[in-house]
Design a protein around this motif. Sequence first.
Motif, PDB file in Angstrom:
ATOM      1  N   TRP A 194      10.294  -2.581  -1.870  1.00 34.32           N
ATOM      2  CA  TRP A 194      10.624  -3.401  -3.023  1.00 34.32           C
ATOM      3  C   TRP A 194       9.448  -4.137  -3.656  1.00 34.32           C
ATOM      4  O   TRP A 194       9.588  -4.653  -4.769  1.00 34.32           O
ATOM      5  N   HIS A 226       6.660  -3.408  -5.215  1.00 32.89           N
ATOM      6  CA  HIS A 226       6.196  -2.992  -6.540  1.00 32.89           C
ATOM      7  C   HIS A 226       7.214  -3.326  -7.628  1.00 32.89           C
ATOM      8  O   HIS A 226       6.850  -3.682  -8.747  1.00 32.89           O
ATOM      9  N   TRP A 227       8.502  -3.239  -7.316  1.00 30.10           N
ATOM     10  CA  TRP A 227       9.524  -3.585  -8.301  1.00 30.10           C
ATOM     11  C   TRP A 227       9.539  -5.085  -8.565  1.00 30.10           C
ATOM     12  O   TRP A 227       9.738  -5.522  -9.713  1.00 30.10           O
ATOM     13  N   GLY A 273       8.717  -6.656 -12.192  1.00 28.09           N
ATOM     14  CA  GLY A 273       9.689  -7.531 -12.842  1.00 28.09           C
ATOM     15  C   GLY A 273       9.096  -8.875 -13.225  1.00 28.09           C
ATOM     16  O   GLY A 273       9.319  -9.376 -14.335  1.00 28.09           O
ATOM     17  N   LEU A 275       3.729   0.212 -10.628  1.00 24.13           N
ATOM     18  CA  LEU A 275       4.783   1.207 -10.420  1.00 24.13           C
ATOM     19  C   LEU A 275       4.205   2.596 -10.275  1.00 24.13           C
ATOM     20  O   LEU A 275       4.627   3.373  -9.412  1.00 24.13           O
ATOM     21  N   VAL A 324       6.441   5.766  -8.601  1.00 25.35           N
ATOM     22  CA  VAL A 324       7.708   5.672  -9.325  1.00 25.35           C
ATOM     23  C   VAL A 324       7.782   6.732 -10.435  1.00 25.35           C
ATOM     24  O   VAL A 324       8.842   7.286 -10.684  1.00 25.35           O
TER      25      VAL A 324
END
Length: 190
Positions: free
Chosen positions: A69, A71-72, A76, A183, A188
């Motif tokens: 999580w 990188h997300w 964000g 990402l 991703v």
Amino acid sequence: MSSIFEWFALALALSLDAFAVAAGAGCAVREIRPIHYVRLCSAFGFFQFAMPVIGWSLGAAVQGEIERWDHWIAFGLLAWIAWNLARSAVQGDNDAPPADPTAGRTLLVLALATSIDALAAGLSLALVGASVWGPSVLIGVICAVMTGSGLFLGQSIATARVLGRGAGFVGACALFGIGLKILFEHGVFG
């Protein structure tokens, strides 16, 4: 990881995002004062120091969840700040100062977003049985220096009037681009 060269290379790599974010902040702030340097360099340096220590303390127990999580979360946070900077640049009039990315909640979010990868570095140090204190201090110091350099570069670009009123928007685009880069580095998009 035990040589000072390896620690320095790690510190430099972890500081590159902070440098780029600081350059974006330098573009967004109309007039940089010494307090801007103190706040941004202190916050980024401290978070880059503290996150490896936290990661090292957590050890391997949460490594998979963090790697899944991190990188997300970073994307964000950076996208949120970029959106606010861009909105301020587009909606704000020329006489009103733009939002200050070196203060308050925005500063904390940027410091957190640019230091999440340092948490993973601390986990890696724990997994190989390395001490965390030497690398963490070096990471924090290098990050503070790189942050100051980025802030200076961003302000130099903004005051050269090359960008005019769009300097804040360019800073926002830079932050969003860093989020996309994070990402991309985590696979991703491919």
